[in-house]
Design an enzyme around this catalytic site. Structure first.
Site, PDB file in Angstrom:
ATOM      1  N   ARG A 159     -13.184  39.122 -26.229  1.00  0.00           N
ATOM      2  CA  ARG A 159     -13.560  39.185 -24.821  1.00  0.00           C
ATOM      3  C   ARG A 159     -13.238  40.589 -24.327  1.00  0.00           C
ATOM      4  O   ARG A 159     -12.347  41.265 -24.859  1.00  0.00           O
ATOM      5  CB  ARG A 159     -12.799  38.146 -24.000  1.00  0.00           C
TER       6      ARG A 159
ATOM      7  N   LYS B 223      -7.236  33.992 -23.580  1.00  0.00           N
ATOM      8  CA  LYS B 223      -7.578  32.937 -22.636  1.00  0.00           C
ATOM      9  C   LYS B 223      -6.772  31.683 -22.951  1.00  0.00           C
ATOM     10  O   LYS B 223      -6.701  31.242 -24.088  1.00  0.00           O
ATOM     11  CB  LYS B 223      -9.072  32.629 -22.713  1.00  0.00           C
TER      12      LYS B 223
ATOM     13  N   HIS C 182     -20.412  40.660 -22.424  1.00  0.00           N
ATOM     14  CA  HIS C 182     -19.905  39.450 -23.074  1.00  0.00           C
ATOM     15  C   HIS C 182     -20.920  38.891 -24.071  1.00  0.00           C
ATOM     16  O   HIS C 182     -20.555  38.115 -24.961  1.00  0.00           O
ATOM     17  CB  HIS C 182     -19.575  38.396 -22.016  1.00  0.00           C
TER      18      HIS C 182
ATOM     19  N   ARG D 232     -20.070  39.179 -27.742  1.00  0.00           N
ATOM     20  CA  ARG D 232     -19.219  38.131 -28.334  1.00  0.00           C
ATOM     21  C   ARG D 232     -20.067  36.938 -28.776  1.00  0.00           C
ATOM     22  O   ARG D 232     -19.849  36.384 -29.863  1.00  0.00           O
ATOM     23  CB  ARG D 232     -18.165  37.706 -27.313  1.00  0.00           C
TER      24      ARG D 232
ATOM     25  N   HIS E 240     -11.311  29.403 -29.661  1.00  0.00           N
ATOM     26  CA  HIS E 240     -11.697  28.210 -28.916  1.00  0.00           C
ATOM     27  C   HIS E 240     -10.719  27.082 -29.202  1.00  0.00           C
ATOM     28  O   HIS E 240     -10.356  26.834 -30.362  1.00  0.00           O
ATOM     29  CB  HIS E 240     -13.112  27.758 -29.296  1.00  0.00           C
TER      30      HIS E 240
ATOM     31  N   TYR F  37     -23.079  27.361 -30.592  1.00  0.00           N
ATOM     32  CA  TYR F  37     -23.736  28.420 -31.346  1.00  0.00           C
ATOM     33  C   TYR F  37     -24.607  27.867 -32.472  1.00  0.00           C
ATOM     34  O   TYR F  37     -25.473  28.581 -32.979  1.00  0.00           O
ATOM     35  CB  TYR F  37     -22.699  29.398 -31.894  1.00  0.00           C
TER      36      TYR F  37
END
Length: 313
Positions: free
Chosen positions: A130, A155, A261, A264, A287, A296
């Protein structure tokens, strides 16, 4: 508002979360005519959140952020019981696919970027970072020999390790030499301080002036520390990279609604197309839930070279 910031920092929430909570709490107070939230009570939450959904037509994520901010205010700051919120109208969350650039488009965009902005963009695409994670990297987080990058407090406050592209090793070595020279000049001027997280400065008082704790992408100027008044060299602004990426998109004549972004998203999609295991991609992206990474797979299916039946005629 000072009380909100105090609780946020006591719970080690990120700076962005603190800023978002302060923003929505301020909006909540203004919505109720500047009455104190304690006087309004928890019954004022539903009208405010419904107003955002109907009159302001905010997205589902924005409404959730506002709701979480107000709940944080009552439960954690004011320590009041909220109970069940009757009549709450939640915005339907739409299932959208992320924008992805092809490998050729990534190559063209990167070719249109220069200097530090290009190096940042190459790290975003090459390691799946990120933009905030990239800009807050410290010198000690790069292991050029092992080819790894350690992301600290990403995150959700999680640490993780990602891969460092071998094609960037030499460029990063030269970049770090320039950072070391800048740091030596700062030390000669009686500066050379970098902000440390939490209470590390009290535990390791000399770390703040060490090269290891300096930002990989430092700001051009030093700014005074609010607590001590001494000059700190923070990390560079994210907006500079975002602006350079937008200009590169225009120069490369790519008309997708992409942001920095997007690199990514492209990292994950291209790895998946090359046969990388979905679990590995989840770990590299950081994640928490595999379902987040599974999006994805749909993007990959959409960009595969499927032959149209019209082309078979």
């Amino acid at each position: 508002m000072d009380q909100v910031s105090t609780v946020c920092r006591r719970r080690h929430l990120s700076r962005r979360t603190e800023e978002a909570y302060r923003f929505w709490i301020r909006r909540y107070i203004l919505f109720h005519g500047k009455q104190h939230p304690r006087e309004v009570g928890a019954s004022g939450i539903t009208p405010f959140v419904n107003y955002l959904a109907t009159a302001r037509q905010v997205s589902a994520s924005t409404q959730s952020q506002a709701l979480n901010a107000v709940l944080f205010l009552y439960r954690d700051v004011l320590e009041l019981e909220v109970g069940h919120l009757d009549g709450l109208r939640r915005v339907q969350r739409l299932s959208r696919l992320p924008v992805v650039l092809t490998t050729d488009e990534v190559r063209r965009v990167l070719a249109s970027m220069h200097g530090t902005s290009r190096l940042v963009a190459e790290l975003l695409y090459g390691a799946g970072l990120r933009v905030t994670e990239c800009m807050t990297l410290r010198v000690k987080d790069l292991d050029l020999q092992a080819g790894t990058i350690t992301i600290r407090a990403g995150k959700g406050g999680k640490d993780r390790t990602s891969l460092l592209p071998q094609t960037l090793v030499q460029t990063l070595q030269q970049h770090l030499l320039r950072i070391a020279a800048l740091h030596r000049r700062d030390l000669a001027r009686g500066l050379g301080y970098a902000p440390l997280p939490c209470a590390l400065e009290r535990k390791y008082p000399n770390a703040t002036r060490s090269l290891a704790w300096q930002y990989v992408f430092p700001s051009r100027v030093t700014r005074p520390c609010p607590q001590t008044g001494r000059g700190l060299r923070w990390h560079a602004s994210e907006s500079s990279v975002q602006a350079a990426f937008k200009s590169a998109l225009a120069e490369a004549q790519i008309h997708k609604h992409a942001s920095v972004h997007t690199l990514r998203h492209s990292f994950a999609t291209h790895l998946l197309a090359e046969g990388t295991d979905i679990r590995t991609i989840q770990l590299l992206l950081g994640h928490r839930n595999l379902k987040t990474t599974m999006i994805y797979t749909h993007v990959d299916q959409a960009v595969r070279k499927t032959v149209s039946p019209l082309d078979r005629l």
